[in-house]
Design a protein around this motif. Structure first.
Motif, PDB file in Angstrom:
ATOM      1  N   ARG A 172       0.846  -1.197   0.000  1.00  0.00           N
ATOM      2  CA  ARG A 172       0.000   0.000   0.000  1.00  0.00           C
ATOM      3  C   ARG A 172       0.885   1.253   0.000  1.00  0.00           C
ATOM      4  NH1 ARG A 172      -4.099  -0.065   4.819  1.00  0.00           N
ATOM      5  NH2 ARG A 172      -2.292  -0.813   5.989  1.00  0.00           N
ATOM      6  N   TYR A 205      -8.682   1.455   7.535  1.00  0.00           N
ATOM      7  CA  TYR A 205      -8.325   2.596   8.383  1.00  0.00           C
ATOM      8  C   TYR A 205      -9.425   3.641   8.274  1.00  0.00           C
ATOM      9  CZ  TYR A 205      -6.886   5.094   4.139  1.00  0.00           C
ATOM     10  OH  TYR A 205      -6.876   5.700   2.907  1.00  0.00           O
ATOM     11  N   VAL A 209      -3.649   6.481  10.257  1.00  0.00           N
ATOM     12  CA  VAL A 209      -2.877   5.491   9.532  1.00  0.00           C
ATOM     13  C   VAL A 209      -1.410   5.660   9.904  1.00  0.00           C
ATOM     14  CG1 VAL A 209      -2.488   6.904   7.459  1.00  0.00           C
ATOM     15  CG2 VAL A 209      -2.536   4.412   7.266  1.00  0.00           C
ATOM     16  N   SER A 210      -0.671   4.579   9.968  1.00  0.00           N
ATOM     17  CA  SER A 210       0.753   4.635  10.285  1.00  0.00           C
ATOM     18  C   SER A 210       1.574   4.287   9.057  1.00  0.00           C
ATOM     19  CB  SER A 210       1.092   3.659  11.420  1.00  0.00           C
ATOM     20  OG  SER A 210       0.513   4.079  12.632  1.00  0.00           O
ATOM     21  N   LEU A 211       2.635   5.052   8.841  1.00  0.00           N
ATOM     22  CA  LEU A 211       3.555   4.806   7.736  1.00  0.00           C
ATOM     23  C   LEU A 211       4.913   4.412   8.298  1.00  0.00           C
ATOM     24  CD1 LEU A 211       2.713   7.859   5.420  1.00  0.00           C
ATOM     25  CD2 LEU A 211       1.687   5.573   5.419  1.00  0.00           C
ATOM     26  N   VAL A 248      -4.492   6.227   1.313  1.00  0.00           N
ATOM     27  CA  VAL A 248      -3.620   5.059   1.315  1.00  0.00           C
ATOM     28  C   VAL A 248      -4.420   3.926   0.698  1.00  0.00           C
ATOM     29  CG1 VAL A 248      -2.508   3.324   2.761  1.00  0.00           C
ATOM     30  CG2 VAL A 248      -2.245   5.742   3.306  1.00  0.00           C
ATOM     31  N   ALA A 272       2.489   2.257   4.066  1.00  0.00           N
ATOM     32  CA  ALA A 272       1.605   1.633   5.051  1.00  0.00           C
ATOM     33  C   ALA A 272       1.899   0.142   5.079  1.00  0.00           C
ATOM     34  CB  ALA A 272       0.151   1.885   4.687  1.00  0.00           C
TER      35      ALA A 272
END
Length: 313
Positions: A172, A205, A209-211, A248, A272
């Motif tokens: 992603r 999500y 969101v976490s990257l 994302v 992601a």
């Protein structure tokens, strides 16, 4: 007075198949719909089985259906008997490994319309005696109620009652239309993304969101209030192309828009977490050849299909 004639063996097998379908489906009407017949026909078969066994198998009321104690024993033994009979027939015919019949498969909409059609085509070309009902759901498959043989699922699996085989990971990335930046310089760090309008793919999500940095492993969360929330991968792609915000999403569905300049790949050194893809099917003592060969071929072909679709992004 003459005794009632017992049904022939073939008829009894059909009656037991109908009884199992009734129990699995939860009602006579659902069983009839799955079998492509009518509720009165299913009811007659149930009554014929009860007469032949001299037992009451189901207690029925207007709104409920419950197995009797004899019915519960009959259900378990009937499943074992039918599985053994299928194996017996296959062994005698020498077709134990020759797939045939209809396979009902549930697949997420976007993946089932595009990414996974190639593996499906290869399966059908190899096994000409099998037909597939390719059902596009973005919700969890109900194997019993819907008569589903197998599901291809994207995301984590929490159902302990199914076999879950991990076959691929779907990368992603973060994208937005050029208009979203409105003349601002290209962002280089996730912190700069929080100031932009966002879209959310609520299946995975919603407001955060976490990257992760692909080289250092640094993790950076981003919190936002989405302008649009959807459960459709195609819808969020279209919204992003129309300039509604950052999103994302699976890189394979965004690749062409990036190549044509309709979308920008933002913070390309950050990703992601990839989404796992699983093959799911219910536990059973016996699985027909059409399901076994489908699972085997999907394990072989899906990783390559995902790799090709995400190459270069």
């Amino acid at each position: 007075m003459s005794q009632p004639v017992a049904p022939a063996t073939a008829d009894r097998l059909e009656l037991m198949q109908t009884f199992i379908r009734i129990v699995d489906a939860g009602s006579l009407s659902s069983a009839a719909a799955q079998m492509g017949t009518t509720q009165p026909t299913v009811s007659r078969r149930l009554q014929a089985l009860e007469r032949s066994l001299g037992l009451r198998l189901l207690q029925r009321s207007t709104h409920a259906m419950k197995l009797t104690e004899d019915g519960a024993r009959c259900y378990e033994r009937a499943k074992e008997l039918l599985a053994s009979w299928e194996m017996f027939e296959a062994d005698l015919r020498g077709t134990g490994d020759e797939p045939e019949g209809t396979l009902r498969v549930v697949v997420p909409h976007a993946f089932g319309q595009q990414l996974l059609v190639g593996p499906l085509t290869e399966f059908l070309n190899r096994h000409t005696r099998v037909s597939v009902e390719w059902l596009l759901y973005d919700r969890a498959a109900d194997f019993i109620a819907d008569g589903i043989d197998c599901a291809i699922h994207v995301g984590e699996v929490h159902d302990p009652n199914v076999v879950a085989i991990r076959v691929a990971e779907v990368p992603r990335i973060v994208v937005a239309a050029p208009s979203v930046l409105a003349g601002l310089p290209m962002p280089t760090h996730p912190d700069e993304l929080a100031r932009l309008p966002w879209l959310s793919l609520r299946t995975f999500y919603r407001k955060e969101v976490s990257l992760t940095h692909v080289a250092t492993g640094e993790v950076q969360p981003i919190v936002f209030h989405p302008r649009l929330s959807t459960d459709s991968l195609y819808a969020i792609r279209s919204a992003a192309v129309n300039g509604l915000g950052v999103c994302v999403a699976s890189s394979w569905v965004l690749q062409e828009d990036i190549m044509r300049g309709r979308l920008l790949h933002l913070v390309p050194h950050w990703r992601a977490a990839p989404l796992p893809m699983y093959l799911l099917y219910p536990y059973a003592r016996f699985h027909p050849a059409r399901l076994r060969t489908f699972v085997e071929l999907m394990r072989e072909t899906i990783p390559a299909a995902v790799a090709v679709a995400t190459d270069g992004v």
